[in-house]
Enzyme design. Sequence first.
Site, PDB file in Angstrom:
ATOM      1  N   GLY A  67       0.838  -1.201   0.000  1.00 48.02           N
ATOM      2  CA  GLY A  67       0.000   0.000   0.000  1.00 48.02           C
ATOM      3  C   GLY A  67       0.866   1.241   0.000  1.00 48.02           C
ATOM      4  N   GLU A  68       0.199   2.372  -0.109  1.00 48.56           N
ATOM      5  CA  GLU A  68       0.941   3.623  -0.158  1.00 48.56           C
ATOM      6  C   GLU A  68       0.222   4.668   0.687  1.00 48.56           C
ATOM      7  OE1 GLU A  68       2.174   4.627  -4.064  1.00 48.56           O
ATOM      8  OE2 GLU A  68       3.084   6.524  -3.432  1.00 48.56           O
ATOM      9  N   GLY A  69       0.957   5.376   1.504  1.00 43.30           N
ATOM     10  CA  GLY A  69       0.394   6.464   2.298  1.00 43.30           C
ATOM     11  C   GLY A  69       0.977   7.781   1.822  1.00 43.30           C
ATOM     12  N   THR A  70       0.713   8.865   2.575  1.00 37.61           N
ATOM     13  CA  THR A  70       1.178  10.185   2.133  1.00 37.61           C
ATOM     14  C   THR A  70       2.699  10.284   2.119  1.00 37.61           C
ATOM     15  OG1 THR A  70       0.346  10.722   4.334  1.00 37.61           O
ATOM     16  CG2 THR A  70      -0.547  12.007   2.492  1.00 37.61           C
ATOM     17  N   TYR A  71       3.337   9.673   3.091  1.00 41.08           N
ATOM     18  CA  TYR A  71       4.777   9.862   3.136  1.00 41.08           C
ATOM     19  C   TYR A  71       5.568   8.565   3.038  1.00 41.08           C
ATOM     20  CZ  TYR A  71       5.187   8.431   8.047  1.00 41.08           C
ATOM     21  OH  TYR A  71       5.200   7.710   9.215  1.00 41.08           O
ATOM     22  N   ALA A  72       4.901   7.464   2.689  1.00 42.16           N
ATOM     23  CA  ALA A  72       5.623   6.191   2.620  1.00 42.16           C
ATOM     24  C   ALA A  72       4.950   5.195   1.690  1.00 42.16           C
ATOM     25  CB  ALA A  72       5.712   5.595   4.016  1.00 42.16           C
ATOM     26  N   VAL A  74       4.516   1.072   1.467  1.00 46.14           N
ATOM     27  CA  VAL A  74       4.687  -0.089   2.344  1.00 46.14           C
ATOM     28  C   VAL A  74       4.807  -1.364   1.494  1.00 46.14           C
ATOM     29  CG1 VAL A  74       3.734  -1.348   4.314  1.00 46.14           C
ATOM     30  CG2 VAL A  74       3.317   1.105   4.103  1.00 46.14           C
ATOM     31  N   LYS A  90       8.324  -0.239   5.512  1.00 49.51           N
ATOM     32  CA  LYS A  90       7.753   1.066   5.178  1.00 49.51           C
ATOM     33  C   LYS A  90       8.880   1.958   4.680  1.00 49.51           C
ATOM     34  CE  LYS A  90       4.431   4.228   7.290  1.00 49.51           C
ATOM     35  NZ  LYS A  90       3.528   4.389   8.409  1.00 49.51           N
ATOM     36  N   ASP A 186      -3.718  10.614  16.338  1.00 50.46           N
ATOM     37  CA  ASP A 186      -4.426  10.285  15.096  1.00 50.46           C
ATOM     38  C   ASP A 186      -5.145   8.945  15.221  1.00 50.46           C
ATOM     39  OD1 ASP A 186      -5.386  10.899  12.629  1.00 50.46           O
ATOM     40  OD2 ASP A 186      -3.641  10.196  11.519  1.00 50.46           O
TER      41      ASP A 186
HETATM   42  P1  AMP Z   1       0.348   3.888   5.823  1.00 49.15           P
HETATM   43  O1  AMP Z   1       1.328   4.725   5.065  1.00 49.15           O
HETATM   44  O2  AMP Z   1       0.857   3.506   7.193  1.00 49.15           O
HETATM   45  O3  AMP Z   1      -1.060   4.448   5.837  1.00 49.15           O
HETATM   46  O4  AMP Z   1       0.236   2.489   5.020  1.00 49.15           O
HETATM   47  C1  AMP Z   1      -0.325   2.389   3.710  1.00 49.15           C
HETATM   48  C2  AMP Z   1      -0.979   1.026   3.523  1.00 49.15           C
HETATM   49  O5  AMP Z   1      -0.007  -0.014   3.673  1.00 49.15           O
HETATM   50  C3  AMP Z   1      -2.037   0.701   4.556  1.00 49.15           C
HETATM   51  O6  AMP Z   1      -3.296   1.142   4.192  1.00 49.15           O
HETATM   52  C4  AMP Z   1      -1.997  -0.811   4.608  1.00 49.15           C
HETATM   53  O7  AMP Z   1      -2.760  -1.361   3.528  1.00 49.15           O
HETATM   54  C5  AMP Z   1      -0.547  -1.141   4.346  1.00 49.15           C
HETATM   55  N1  AMP Z   1       0.190  -1.369   5.575  1.00 49.15           N
HETATM   56  C6  AMP Z   1       0.772  -0.422   6.346  1.00 49.15           C
HETATM   57  N2  AMP Z   1       1.403  -0.959   7.392  1.00 49.15           N
HETATM   58  C7  AMP Z   1       1.211  -2.296   7.308  1.00 49.15           C
HETATM   59  C8  AMP Z   1       1.609  -3.420   8.122  1.00 49.15           C
HETATM   60  N3  AMP Z   1       2.335  -3.256   9.211  1.00 49.15           N
HETATM   61  N4  AMP Z   1       1.233  -4.649   7.718  1.00 49.15           N
HETATM   62  C9  AMP Z   1       0.492  -4.818   6.602  1.00 49.15           C
HETATM   63  N5  AMP Z   1       0.078  -3.798   5.800  1.00 49.15           N
HETATM   64  C10 AMP Z   1       0.437  -2.564   6.136  1.00 49.15           C
END
Ligand code: AMP
Length: 400
Positions: A67-72, A74, A90, A186
């Site tokens: 997955g992908e978030g705003t600053y990372a 994963v 991450k 958060d």
């Molecule tokens: P985040 O940047 O933390 O919001 O992570 C983005 C996405 O990666 C999340 O919505 C999850 O789908 C996946 N993800 C993040 N951390 C984990 C983890 N520890 N184990 C499995 N999936 C993860």
Amino acid sequence: MAVSPLPTRSPSTTLSTSNTAFRLKGVAARSPGNAPSPQILQNADRELTEQLNDNVRQRYMKDKKLGEGTYAIVYLGHLRTEPSSLVAIKKIKVNAEYKDGLSMDAIREVKYLQELSHPNIIALHDVFSSKDQNLNLVLEYLPLGDLEMLIKDGNIHYGAADVKAWMGMLARGVWFCHENFILHRDIKPNNLLIATDGEVKLADFGLARSFADPYLNMTHQVITRWYRPPELLYGARQYSGAVDIWSMGIVFAELLLRVPFVAGNSDLDQITKICEAFGTPTEENWPGVTKLPTYIPADKGHIVPVQGRDFFLRQFPTAGPVGADLLMSMCTLNPSKRSTACQVLQHRWWFTEPRPTNKEDLPRKAGGSQKMGSDLTRKGGELDDSPFKDTARQLDFNAM
Ligand code: AMP
């Protein structure tokens, strides 16, 4: 009060190694009678740091993107020597606009996760930088999605006992943060990830901070709007763990209703919805509220009385009278009257029927259980016997 565990930080997560470097390389570089030059020491320091970093990096293999978030971004990953030991890696995006190329969120996440070790808080196993200078956080792999997915999935049926189990895990994680003077800032269903064994873990510490000094000014622009307490919406700069407790209460309400309870589309709309739902803050029910920087006085004719037990029971019948009482104590407008995490855990709701569901029996996302379960040899929250035992901080959670 529980004794704070003393995390034994592994060399791999130790970013500064200057003392060791001095001992190892300083001796060799020293000419008789002369102290080593600062340049030699600096080079030695850098070499050792790089060597330690390489050792950590080589322990892991990166697999597919999760997955992908705003600053990372994963990724799924695994231990090179034990492919069945899965981790989440991450990778923090480097951004030139930040100091040293790293966002504060990333720095916070590393700083606070290194300090916290608890079954209901995501574990940080390691930190390394990759060849492209990106920072990588090796986190516990939590494959069963998050609470938001469960709430939204109409095919998943859950009841009061399940809500009690999830809330218990959340409350224990938050309690542990607060015992260690850390605010999460958060809390929301999307940041509550689920381990293979059903354990819920507080994740995403990108907005966390320490609150040891109660008089220190802090930003009020934290916590996702729907879960943000009234004091922050009114611009308070000095606040406490009560901000996380409000978010917890709103998560509780959302778990019961299966829709967000107060979902404003602007900060103003958010505070309006809070007033309509819980009552209007006034000097009588919240002394000092009118002095907060962005307090907006309500129209005289629009003052909603603070809601009592009956309202909470009517709105959340599945909580039962005792559950409604707990919810009311978490969603108290005046932060100084709101329950603390410790008081939440001592509430009699946990001891009334129904008993919380065992974590292994909790509802989970479709296809999650067997498939994911057979992929893994390690259950969430069991660090001591894991292949990460040398790198992960030791668990020391006997209290509560
Ligand atoms: P985040 O940047 O933390 O919001 O992570 C983005 C996405 O990666 C999340 O919505 C999850 O789908 C996946 N993800 C993040 N951390 C984990 C983890 N520890 N184990 C499995 N999936 C993860």
